[in-house]
Write a protein that holds these residues in place. Structure first.
Motif, PDB file in Angstrom:
ATOM      1  N   ASP A 202       2.610 -18.981   0.987  1.00  0.00           N
ATOM      2  CA  ASP A 202       3.351 -20.375   0.891  1.00  0.00           C
ATOM      3  C   ASP A 202       4.749 -19.956   1.922  1.00  0.00           C
ATOM      4  O   ASP A 202       5.229 -20.801   2.090  1.00  0.00           O
ATOM      5  CB  ASP A 202       2.730 -21.484   0.458  1.00  0.00           C
ATOM      6  N   TRP A 203       4.885 -19.053   2.271  1.00  0.00           N
ATOM      7  CA  TRP A 203       5.784 -18.229   2.915  1.00  0.00           C
ATOM      8  C   TRP A 203       5.857 -17.390   3.563  1.00  0.00           C
ATOM      9  O   TRP A 203       6.531 -16.185   4.446  1.00  0.00           O
ATOM     10  CB  TRP A 203       6.643 -18.183   1.946  1.00  0.00           C
ATOM     11  N   GLY A 204       3.900 -16.174   3.347  1.00  0.00           N
ATOM     12  CA  GLY A 204       3.674 -15.036   4.627  1.00  0.00           C
ATOM     13  C   GLY A 204       2.760 -15.408   5.563  1.00  0.00           C
ATOM     14  O   GLY A 204       2.124 -16.281   5.603  1.00  0.00           O
ATOM     15  N   PRO A 205       2.969 -14.709   5.734  1.00  0.00           N
ATOM     16  CA  PRO A 205       1.143 -14.645   7.475  1.00  0.00           C
ATOM     17  C   PRO A 205       0.019 -13.984   6.912  1.00  0.00           C
ATOM     18  O   PRO A 205       0.334 -12.892   5.412  1.00  0.00           O
ATOM     19  CB  PRO A 205       1.974 -13.639   8.243  1.00  0.00           C
ATOM     20  N   ARG A 206      -1.200 -14.148   6.997  1.00  0.00           N
ATOM     21  CA  ARG A 206      -2.223 -13.502   7.736  1.00  0.00           C
ATOM     22  C   ARG A 206      -2.367 -12.346   8.010  1.00  0.00           C
ATOM     23  O   ARG A 206      -2.172 -12.504   9.035  1.00  0.00           O
ATOM     24  CB  ARG A 206      -3.215 -14.404   6.800  1.00  0.00           C
ATOM     25  N   LEU A 207      -1.986 -10.676   7.415  1.00  0.00           N
ATOM     26  CA  LEU A 207      -2.004  -9.472   8.202  1.00  0.00           C
ATOM     27  C   LEU A 207      -2.692  -9.022   6.711  1.00  0.00           C
ATOM     28  O   LEU A 207      -1.858  -7.619   6.392  1.00  0.00           O
ATOM     29  CB  LEU A 207      -0.761  -9.090   8.932  1.00  0.00           C
ATOM     30  N   VAL A 208      -3.407  -8.591   6.611  1.00  0.00           N
ATOM     31  CA  VAL A 208      -4.834  -7.795   6.169  1.00  0.00           C
ATOM     32  C   VAL A 208      -4.581  -6.247   6.064  1.00  0.00           C
ATOM     33  O   VAL A 208      -5.646  -5.978   7.120  1.00  0.00           O
ATOM     34  CB  VAL A 208      -5.830  -8.132   5.526  1.00  0.00           C
ATOM     35  N   SER A 209      -3.419  -6.155   5.773  1.00  0.00           N
ATOM     36  CA  SER A 209      -4.055  -4.429   6.914  1.00  0.00           C
ATOM     37  C   SER A 209      -4.548  -2.606   5.728  1.00  0.00           C
ATOM     38  O   SER A 209      -5.022  -3.332   4.489  1.00  0.00           O
ATOM     39  CB  SER A 209      -2.587  -3.904   7.124  1.00  0.00           C
ATOM     40  N   SER A 210      -4.784  -2.079   6.397  1.00  0.00           N
ATOM     41  CA  SER A 210      -5.470  -1.181   5.712  1.00  0.00           C
ATOM     42  C   SER A 210      -4.726   0.500   5.358  1.00  0.00           C
ATOM     43  O   SER A 210      -3.416   0.444   7.183  1.00  0.00           O
ATOM     44  CB  SER A 210      -6.941  -0.178   5.855  1.00  0.00           C
ATOM     45  N   GLY A 211      -4.955   1.530   4.865  1.00  0.00           N
ATOM     46  CA  GLY A 211      -4.197   3.041   5.948  1.00  0.00           C
ATOM     47  C   GLY A 211      -3.413   3.489   4.463  1.00  0.00           C
ATOM     48  O   GLY A 211      -3.854   3.219   3.340  1.00  0.00           O
ATOM     49  N   ILE A 212      -2.989   4.322   5.333  1.00  0.00           N
ATOM     50  CA  ILE A 212      -1.861   5.799   3.396  1.00  0.00           C
ATOM     51  C   ILE A 212      -0.895   5.412   3.420  1.00  0.00           C
ATOM     52  O   ILE A 212      -0.152   5.201   4.244  1.00  0.00           O
ATOM     53  CB  ILE A 212      -2.237   6.935   4.067  1.00  0.00           C
ATOM     54  N   TRP A 213      -0.200   4.025   2.787  1.00  0.00           N
ATOM     55  CA  TRP A 213       0.789   3.551   1.974  1.00  0.00           C
ATOM     56  C   TRP A 213       1.508   3.958   1.202  1.00  0.00           C
ATOM     57  O   TRP A 213       3.286   3.768   1.511  1.00  0.00           O
ATOM     58  CB  TRP A 213       0.699   1.788   2.004  1.00  0.00           C
ATOM     59  N   GLN A 214       1.473   5.223   0.781  1.00  0.00           N
ATOM     60  CA  GLN A 214       2.500   6.230   0.406  1.00  0.00           C
ATOM     61  C   GLN A 214       2.219   7.615   0.054  1.00  0.00           C
ATOM     62  O   GLN A 214       1.114   8.456   1.380  1.00  0.00           O
ATOM     63  CB  GLN A 214       2.577   6.285  -1.418  1.00  0.00           C
ATOM     64  N   ASP A 215       2.336   8.865  -0.141  1.00  0.00           N
ATOM     65  CA  ASP A 215       2.729  10.125   0.146  1.00  0.00           C
ATOM     66  C   ASP A 215       1.759  10.771  -0.043  1.00  0.00           C
ATOM     67  O   ASP A 215       1.675  10.188  -1.048  1.00  0.00           O
ATOM     68  CB  ASP A 215       3.903  11.122   0.099  1.00  0.00           C
ATOM     69  N   ILE A 216       0.691  11.957   0.568  1.00  0.00           N
ATOM     70  CA  ILE A 216       0.083  12.086   0.084  1.00  0.00           C
ATOM     71  C   ILE A 216       0.568  14.186   0.170  1.00  0.00           C
ATOM     72  O   ILE A 216       1.253  14.667   1.042  1.00  0.00           O
ATOM     73  CB  ILE A 216      -1.112  12.980   0.752  1.00  0.00           C
ATOM     74  N   GLU A 217       0.854  14.960  -0.882  1.00  0.00           N
ATOM     75  CA  GLU A 217       1.179  16.123  -0.562  1.00  0.00           C
ATOM     76  C   GLU A 217      -0.075  16.963  -1.949  1.00  0.00           C
ATOM     77  O   GLU A 217      -0.694  16.945  -2.270  1.00  0.00           O
ATOM     78  CB  GLU A 217       2.386  15.999  -2.420  1.00  0.00           C
ATOM     79  N   VAL A 218      -0.059  18.901  -1.190  1.00  0.00           N
ATOM     80  CA  VAL A 218      -0.666  19.268  -1.830  1.00  0.00           C
ATOM     81  C   VAL A 218       0.405  20.134  -2.983  1.00  0.00           C
ATOM     82  O   VAL A 218       1.234  20.630  -2.407  1.00  0.00           O
ATOM     83  CB  VAL A 218      -1.210  20.315  -0.542  1.00  0.00           C
ATOM     84  N   SER A 219      -0.041  20.238  -4.196  1.00  0.00           N
ATOM     85  CA  SER A 219       0.314  20.892  -5.000  1.00  0.00           C
ATOM     86  C   SER A 219      -0.187  21.773  -5.879  1.00  0.00           C
ATOM     87  O   SER A 219      -1.011  22.259  -5.954  1.00  0.00           O
ATOM     88  CB  SER A 219       1.261  19.749  -5.897  1.00  0.00           C
ATOM     89  N   ALA A 220       0.815  22.713  -6.303  1.00  0.00           N
ATOM     90  CA  ALA A 220      -0.210  24.012  -6.982  1.00  0.00           C
ATOM     91  C   ALA A 220       0.670  24.893  -8.115  1.00  0.00           C
ATOM     92  O   ALA A 220       1.747  24.472  -8.044  1.00  0.00           O
ATOM     93  CB  ALA A 220      -0.570  25.213  -6.068  1.00  0.00           C
ATOM     94  N   TYR A 221      -0.051  25.238  -9.005  1.00  0.00           N
ATOM     95  CA  TYR A 221       0.689  25.775 -10.490  1.00  0.00           C
ATOM     96  C   TYR A 221      -0.183  26.924 -10.889  1.00  0.00           C
ATOM     97  O   TYR A 221      -1.628  26.912 -10.740  1.00  0.00           O
ATOM     98  CB  TYR A 221       1.373  24.850 -11.238  1.00  0.00           C
TER      99      TYR A 221
END
Length: 862
Positions: A202-221
């Motif tokens: 009741d204060w926001g639009p309807r915009l239902v998105s998708s996607g990569i919303w945070q980082d992707i990392e490759v790590s090795a140890y």
């Protein structure tokens, strides 16, 4: 030839993006953030994408859609969430990575139903936006070029399938704007573990998105890594703090390792550990001598100790984990009394009145919120004298930067789990998903000093008991479904979530629902926390804020419009009417604009035009906030918290926010800054007796001089006293009372006011306040002659000095220069000079500020 150059340029960008990384001889971590492309699954044309990002922002950047926030564009973009979307990139892995024993891909945030393909092999499926995932991928990686592709299923199509499979209808609030999305009455938000507000509110639009919303990392140890560290505070005294570092270490084989704990870079603990292949759980006690305690904003310093946990093989560093923590004791006190049961936070042995607001995500599209935006938002809390913020359950578990800043600036966090205004499924898969979500986020956030409380949900219980959901479900689906829905509620909020908190963060209080008086019990005014929506929701007058006083008020509020400069960013001149299609679309409360207009008639005269209406709507909101907050603070210690709805917006809209989407402080945020001051005076008319209450958060009593005056609108003083008083520590009390007629006679109430100020022993004014005995539309205002100068003071601050010959009510200063004033929408009393700082985002030229400065008062709105 150009195509080949572009190809090499793309490869160069990929390599550059992988250079910025965390690296030791045994550990490497690199982001995969370059050369991303995306498309609809049924399309063939790949377009440039940004990661982190969303489908909507990528479509916008490629010119496929227009700004979703402008005018009515949102309505034309409901097709986006019905499609499946794909993202792809290539990244390069060299020998230094592949030679490591373990190579992992870390997906910190995928929204939401994702299928991940690495070199054309399916390696992971996800179904929860709130959970990061890590996979061992060494066997699939190649030396050199590697392909990564992520396919996102439509959350709407998945939601519809889950809704159908459930076999019965779950009751929920109308915030899921399914009809706006072309789904009719088929609401699907509760079936997906993604933010509820994406589906509308009741204060926001309807915009239902998708996607990569945070980082992707490759790590090795090699050999071993630290997967998790929990810094548990065991005991704190004046001379010593006893802590335990609880480690989860994963080793590739059996070997002898060494663990160091450093406090502010000083070694405090060194231990030899015999690691076994697989996961190892290790407890390392350590002490901090003469600890400095962490306090909330306004009560003391926010000392943060830097704790480094190092894992070594002889002299080689294998892994390091770093946290910054404050040392404190915090508990929620619920003690029975003659009225009910208390509900307050006790910090370092002292009850603390909580002052703050509810917080929602700062944008519908989360990738657009910068580190600077987070810093500004938390500083807005600090500047308005907050000491608590509630992270509301229809948004997200915020990013680490948010909690880091709350730690730094002394803002406690009431943290909701992400459930709001609905009943949820209770099948085994859903419960397991919720458990994984809770474990991930509790473990991620538990070291933050700011985390004060874990709350199961927002308004689910009160909705079930009070919004007609039980009889509605009973009448349409029968008692079996009522029982099934309630069992699902209990499974999530009375079993899964408290069990996770108990296992992973048992020092932090768990509260099953907001509002409630006890687990499974309805909210009352005499115990627990309370949401009061009689004002606004039921159309009750502002005066009822003074009647509904709970032990802890965690929601209440009133709407206003953004200021005119903000409205012009999303509306054209033809839209400048509160009942235009655009203005109604940027108002999601079904009673919104009419309610503002109706309440305004009780308090103010009819504004002369659209811009004036926006301005007066903000004064109206500030007036409601003043009545509510003063009622809460006056009734301390019975009431020990005031968290209004809401500090911010996620798009440009008329709402309950005190700061609009563009970061502009409304009149109400300036009012809150005054109302939340550590020591605050409050006049109260109690049956024709005038009372002066003073609330103090100070932990020590304070001697002051109190001055009271009756002044008319031209500045003539009719009555005055000056008395020494001592303000009691950490409480609220009445310090003056008299017959109202002795100070303001009824026949003069339209042109006189009562003024009070308190001055400390250093002759510094701690607070001042003004009382009018009639509502603003009864005041007999005359046109003020407002004069001002713009100067730089001794500290090089840009200052506007302002005064008026007669009362200038609700003076607003405005400029096109980016920044804000230290005070605004305030009363300029006759013949009294005010110095207002201008805080610019950049260096401010005095002449530019002079020429762009616009000043109005309430008189100019009529």
């Amino acid at each position: 030839m150009m195509g080949k150059k572009n190809k090499y340029l793309g490869l160069l960008l990929i390599i550059i993006s992988l250079i910025s990384c965390d690296q030791t001889p045994h550990f490497i971590s690199k982001k995969i953030e370059a050369n991303w492309q995306f498309k609809s699954s049924k399309d063939t044309l790949w377009l440039k994408a940004e990661v982190p990002g969303t489908v909507h922002t990528d479509l916008l950047a490629n010119g496929i859609i227009e700004d979703p926030f402008y005018r009515l564009n949102e309505k034309q973009q409901q097709w986006i969430d019905k499609k499946d979307w794909e993202y792809k990139t290539v990244f390069y892995v060299d020998k230094s990575i592949l030679d490591k024993e373990i190579v992992e891909l870390n997906f910190k945030g995928l929204d939401t139903y994702a299928h991940i393909y690495l070199n054309d092999s399916l390696v992971l499926n996800t179904d929860n936006m709130f959970v990061g995932k890590t996979i061992n991928c060494k066997s699939v990686l190649k030396k050199g070029k590697n392909k990564l592709r992520i396919v996102f299923d439509s959350p709407i199509k998945i939601g519809l399938k889950k809704r159908k499979a459930l076999g019965y209808t779950l009751p929920n609030a109308v915030n899921d704007q399914s009809e706006n999305g072309g789904l009719g009455k088929k609401q699907v938000a509760v079936f997906s573990r993604k933010p509820g507000y994406h589906f509308g509110w009741d204060w926001g639009p309807r915009l239902v998105s998708s996607g990569i919303w945070q980082d992707i990392e490759v790590s090795a140890y090699n050999m071993a890594t630290i997967k998790d560290v929990y810094l548990k505070q065991r005991k704190i005294t004046k001379t010593n703090a006893v802590l335990t570092a609880q480690l989860s270490v994963v080793a590739t084989h059996d070997f002898i390792a060494f663990v160091n704990v450093k406090v502010d870079s000083v070694l405090t603990t060194h231990k030899e550990i015999a690691l076994k292949k697989g996961e190892n759980r290790i407890n390392l006690p350590f002490n901090i001598n003469n600890p400095e305690l962490w306090w909330t904003n306004g009560l003391g310093n926010q000392k943060l100790y830097k704790i480094d946990v190092e894992l070594k093989d002889k002299e080689d560093l294998l892994a390091i984990n770093t946290n910054k923590i404050g040392l404190k004791t915090l508990k929620v006190v619920q003690e029975k009394d003659s009225i009910g049961k208390s509900f307050y936070f006790e910090l370092n042995g002292h009850p603390v009145f909580m002052k703050g607001a509810n917080y929602i995500p700062q944008d519908v599209f989360l990738n657009r919120i910068s580190i600077g935006d987070y810093e500004t938002m938390v500083k807005n809390m600090v500047d308005a004298n907050f000491n608590m913020i509630r992270v509301w359950g229809g948004g997200i578990y915020e990013k680490d930067i948010f909690y880091n800043l709350c730690d730094k600036y002394g803002i406690l966090v009431w943290q909701d789990f992400m459930f709001a205004c609905a009943m949820y499924p209770g099948d085994e898969d859903f419960l397991e998903n919720v458990k994984a979500e809770a474990e991930y986020n509790v473990k991620r956030l538990r070291n933050h000093t700011s985390i004060a409380l874990w709350c199961g949900n927002n308004e689910n219980l009160t909705a079930w008991k009070n919004w007609g959901w039980i009889p509605q479900t009973l009448n349409t689906q029968g008692q079996d479904i009522v029982d099934k829905v309630w069992k699902a509620y209990q499974d999530v909020f009375h079993n899964v979530l408290p069990e996770v908190v108990e296992e992973f963060d048992n020092d932090t209080f768990y509260w099953a629902s907001s509002p409630t008086s006890a687990r499974g019990e309805d909210a009352t005014l005499t115990a627990g926390d309370y949401h009061y929506w009689g004002v606004w929701g039921q159309g009750e007058p502002f005066s009822t804020f003074e009647e509904y006083i709970p032990r802890f008020m965690s929601e209440y509020g009133f709407q206003s419009f953004p200021e005119f400069s903000s409205v012009k960013k999303y509306a054209e001149e033809d839209d400048w009417n509160i009942y235009s299609d655009v203005m109604k679309s940027h108002q999601r409360s079904s009673i919104g604009n009419k309610s503002i207009e109706r309440y305004m008639k009780s308090w103010y005269r009819t504004p002369k035009d659209f811009e004036s209406f926006l301005y007066v709507s903000q004064l109206l909101q500030a007036k409601g906030m003043k009545i509510a907050i003063e009622a809460h603070r006056r009734n301390m210690p019975y009431c020990m918290g005031s968290l209004y709805w809401q500090i911010n917006d996620c798009w440009p809209v008329a709402s309950w926010s005190t700061i609009d989407y563009y970061g502009t402080w409304k009149a109400s945020h300036y009012a809150v800054k005054e109302l939340y001051k550590p020591i605050k005076m409050m006049f109260f008319n109690n049956e024709d007796k005038i009372e002066l209450h003073i609330a103090s958060d100070d932990l020590k009593e304070k001697p002051v001089i109190l001055r009271l005056k009756t002044i008319d609108f031209t500045g003539e003083v009719y009555n005055q006293i000056e008395v020494p008083i001592v303000i009691n520590a950490n409480t609220s009390a009445i310090y003056f009372t008299d017959k109202m007629s002795s100070w303001i006679r009824k026949k003069e109430a339209h042109n006189t006011f009562l003024f009070a100020e308190i001055e400390d022993i250093n002759q510094s004014v701690l607070d001042e306040t003004v009382y009018y005995d009639v509502v603003p539309n009864k005041l007999k205002l005359s046109k003020p002659d407002i004069s001002y100068t713009v100067i730089k003071d001794a500290n090089n601050n840009v200052v506007v000095e302002i005064e008026a010959n007669v009362l200038a009510k609700n003076v607003r200063l405005q400029t096109a220069i980016e920044g804000r004033f230290s005070n605004n929408y305030f009363d300029v009393l006759p013949n009294k000079k005010y110095a207002i700082n201008f805080i610019g985002k950049k260096a401010v030229d005095i002449e530019s500020l002079k020429s762009s400065l616009d000043i109005i008062s309430l008189y100019d709105a009529y």
